[in-house]
Design a protein around this motif. Structure first.
Motif, PDB file in Angstrom:
ATOM      1  N   GLY A 133      55.154  29.185  27.162  1.00  0.00           N
ATOM      2  CA  GLY A 133      54.922  27.637  27.242  1.00  0.00           C
ATOM      3  C   GLY A 133      55.234  27.012  28.395  1.00  0.00           C
ATOM      4  N   SER A 134      54.699  27.575  29.270  1.00  0.00           N
ATOM      5  CA  SER A 134      54.867  26.802  30.753  1.00  0.00           C
ATOM      6  C   SER A 134      53.973  25.542  30.864  1.00  0.00           C
ATOM      7  N   THR A 135      54.450  24.784  31.736  1.00  0.00           N
ATOM      8  CA  THR A 135      53.770  23.364  31.892  1.00  0.00           C
ATOM      9  C   THR A 135      53.329  23.183  33.080  1.00  0.00           C
ATOM     10  N   ASP A 136      53.237  24.071  33.985  1.00  0.00           N
ATOM     11  CA  ASP A 136      52.644  24.115  35.343  1.00  0.00           C
ATOM     12  C   ASP A 136      51.402  24.990  35.328  1.00  0.00           C
ATOM     13  N   ASN A 137      50.804  25.395  36.545  1.00  0.00           N
ATOM     14  CA  ASN A 137      49.705  26.125  36.522  1.00  0.00           C
ATOM     15  C   ASN A 137      49.782  27.642  37.084  1.00  0.00           C
ATOM     16  N   THR A 138      50.963  27.992  36.262  1.00  0.00           N
ATOM     17  CA  THR A 138      51.058  29.430  36.833  1.00  0.00           C
ATOM     18  C   THR A 138      49.966  30.440  36.343  1.00  0.00           C
ATOM     19  N   SER A 139      49.646  30.079  35.079  1.00  0.00           N
ATOM     20  CA  SER A 139      48.622  30.972  34.455  1.00  0.00           C
ATOM     21  C   SER A 139      47.176  30.980  35.300  1.00  0.00           C
ATOM     22  N   ASP A 140      46.958  29.721  35.887  1.00  0.00           N
ATOM     23  CA  ASP A 140      45.667  29.332  36.616  1.00  0.00           C
ATOM     24  C   ASP A 140      45.930  30.336  37.585  1.00  0.00           C
ATOM     25  N   LEU A 141      47.054  30.586  38.437  1.00  0.00           N
ATOM     26  CA  LEU A 141      47.318  31.158  39.689  1.00  0.00           C
ATOM     27  C   LEU A 141      46.901  32.819  39.295  1.00  0.00           C
ATOM     28  N   VAL A 142      47.321  33.328  38.043  1.00  0.00           N
ATOM     29  CA  VAL A 142      47.192  34.394  37.618  1.00  0.00           C
ATOM     30  C   VAL A 142      45.543  34.801  37.249  1.00  0.00           C
ATOM     31  N   ARG A 143      44.926  33.855  36.880  1.00  0.00           N
ATOM     32  CA  ARG A 143      43.491  33.968  36.585  1.00  0.00           C
ATOM     33  C   ARG A 143      42.582  34.009  37.834  1.00  0.00           C
ATOM     34  N   GLU A 144      43.306  33.475  38.769  1.00  0.00           N
ATOM     35  CA  GLU A 144      42.599  33.318  40.228  1.00  0.00           C
ATOM     36  C   GLU A 144      42.830  34.692  40.899  1.00  0.00           C
ATOM     37  N   TYR A 145      43.618  35.436  40.748  1.00  0.00           N
ATOM     38  CA  TYR A 145      44.325  36.589  41.562  1.00  0.00           C
ATOM     39  C   TYR A 145      43.326  37.672  41.295  1.00  0.00           C
ATOM     40  N   LYS A 146      43.009  38.160  42.415  1.00  0.00           N
ATOM     41  CA  LYS A 146      41.870  39.470  42.463  1.00  0.00           C
ATOM     42  C   LYS A 146      43.080  40.828  42.177  1.00  0.00           C
ATOM     43  N   PHE A 147      43.191  41.147  41.187  1.00  0.00           N
ATOM     44  CA  PHE A 147      43.830  42.629  40.831  1.00  0.00           C
ATOM     45  C   PHE A 147      42.982  43.799  41.480  1.00  0.00           C
ATOM     46  N   GLU A 148      42.959  44.032  42.423  1.00  0.00           N
ATOM     47  CA  GLU A 148      42.264  45.283  42.978  1.00  0.00           C
ATOM     48  C   GLU A 148      42.396  46.593  42.383  1.00  0.00           C
ATOM     49  N   ASN A 149      43.798  46.670  42.298  1.00  0.00           N
ATOM     50  CA  ASN A 149      44.703  47.955  42.074  1.00  0.00           C
ATOM     51  C   ASN A 149      44.927  48.305  40.623  1.00  0.00           C
TER      52      ASN A 149
END
Length: 318
Positions: free
Chosen positions: A47-63
């Motif tokens: 139930g977050s109201t900030d853009n935490t999820s957007d930062l997760v979507r944008e992150y490059k999980f290489e490993n």
């Protein structure tokens, strides 16, 4: 390391963690380079109201082998978020951890080895941590009461994480409980387990969402869901005050016979009535907690509602 378990799924519940989520992703992504089994990260947006999820979507999980975001329709709490994450776990070993990096990441590999050795669950106990006196006192009281009245093998230092295998994953998915503690549910089931004590870290950024209100709710949920002691306490208090009332009545009668001039004070009556009504209301409140949970279970409302599931990396099956 080779074994029958292909990897580990990590559930990460969060609520407005925009300040620290990138640091978490960096740390876990780097940690994944040091191990020889794949990781799946299941982020649960509680139930977050900030853009935490957007930062997760944008992150490059290489490993990281697989990454998902499970989004709730509203805030349901961390225990509900963990349950939702477990439902979407791909691998046969699963755990949870906070996005604030208080857990030392070495608990993942240490627990993985223990599961490979044949344990169903590995309890992670806080060895030392710098917390306020109030939080430390709450933890000690909670742990002592849990061991005495609910789960006898509850650690004195408090259990913060549990790493468990597919057997327990299936058990949790088949028995989703509302207003309950997922840790106590696992420990109460009696699966083969061991305990690892580790030093935890201080929260680096952001503000803890572990408020006093949530602590009180956990305290009540734990006792009502896993112990009959509160309801038995009602009977014990009732018997004690019945005996006290009898003693007061006998003392008043004897005192009046021995000293006829002594007036019977209204203060005594008021005190007895106040105590009696206080105990009655407390007892009714405890009984009401049990009745409410029975009613809540009878309605069969879901413990949480998932609005979306996104696969950020890995097989896109959702």
């Amino acid at each position: 390391m080779t074994g029958k378990h292909s990897g580990m799924s990590i559930v990460v519940p969060y609520l407005n963690e925009v300040d620290g989520i990138k640091q978490y992703c960096d740390t876990v992504n780097q940690f994944a380079q040091t191990i020889d089994y794949p990781l799946e990260i299941i982020f649960v947006d509680d139930g977050s109201t900030d853009n935490t999820s957007d930062l997760v979507r944008e992150y490059k999980f290489e490993n990281i082998e697989k990454v998902k975001i499970v989004t709730f329709s509203k805030n349901y709490g961390s225990h509900a978020a963990i349950r939702a994450g477990v439902q979407h776990a791909t691998y046969d070993i699963c755990t949870w951890m906070g996005s604030d990096l208080q857990e030392p990441l070495e608990f993942l590999s240490m627990s993985y080895k223990k599961i490979e050795e044949g344990y169903d669950a590995v309890y992670i106990e806080k060895n030392t941590i710098k917390v306020s006196f109030a939080n430390r006192l709450f933890s000690k009281i909670y742990s002592a009461l849990m061991r005495k009245y609910a789960v006898s093998n509850y650690a004195s230092g408090g259990i913060s994480n549990i790493v468990f295998n597919r057997k327990i994953i299936d058990f949790l998915n088949e028995n989703i409980e509302s207003n309950s503690s997922i840790m106590l549910q696992i420990m109460d089931a009696g699966y083969k387990n061991c305990t690892i004590a580790l030093d935890y870290n201080e929260r680096m950024v952001g503000k803890s969402k572990w408020t006093l209100k949530k602590k009180i709710k956990l305290f009540i949920d734990s006792f009502v869901s896993f112990s009959f002691m509160p309801i038995r306490l009602v009977s014990i208090i009732g018997v004690c005050f019945f005996m006290l009332g009898c003693l007061v009545g006998i003392w008043t009668l004897v005192n009046k016979v021995m000293n006829p001039a002594v007036p019977i004070g209204y203060s005594t009556i008021v005190s007895v009535l106040a105590l009696g009504f206080g105990v009655t209301n407390i007892s009714l409140g405890i009984i009401a907690e049990y009745l409410w949970r029975a009613y809540d279970a009878a309605r069969k409302r879901p413990a949480f509602l998932v609005s979306s599931v996104e696969t950020i990396k890995g097989t896109r099956s959702e």
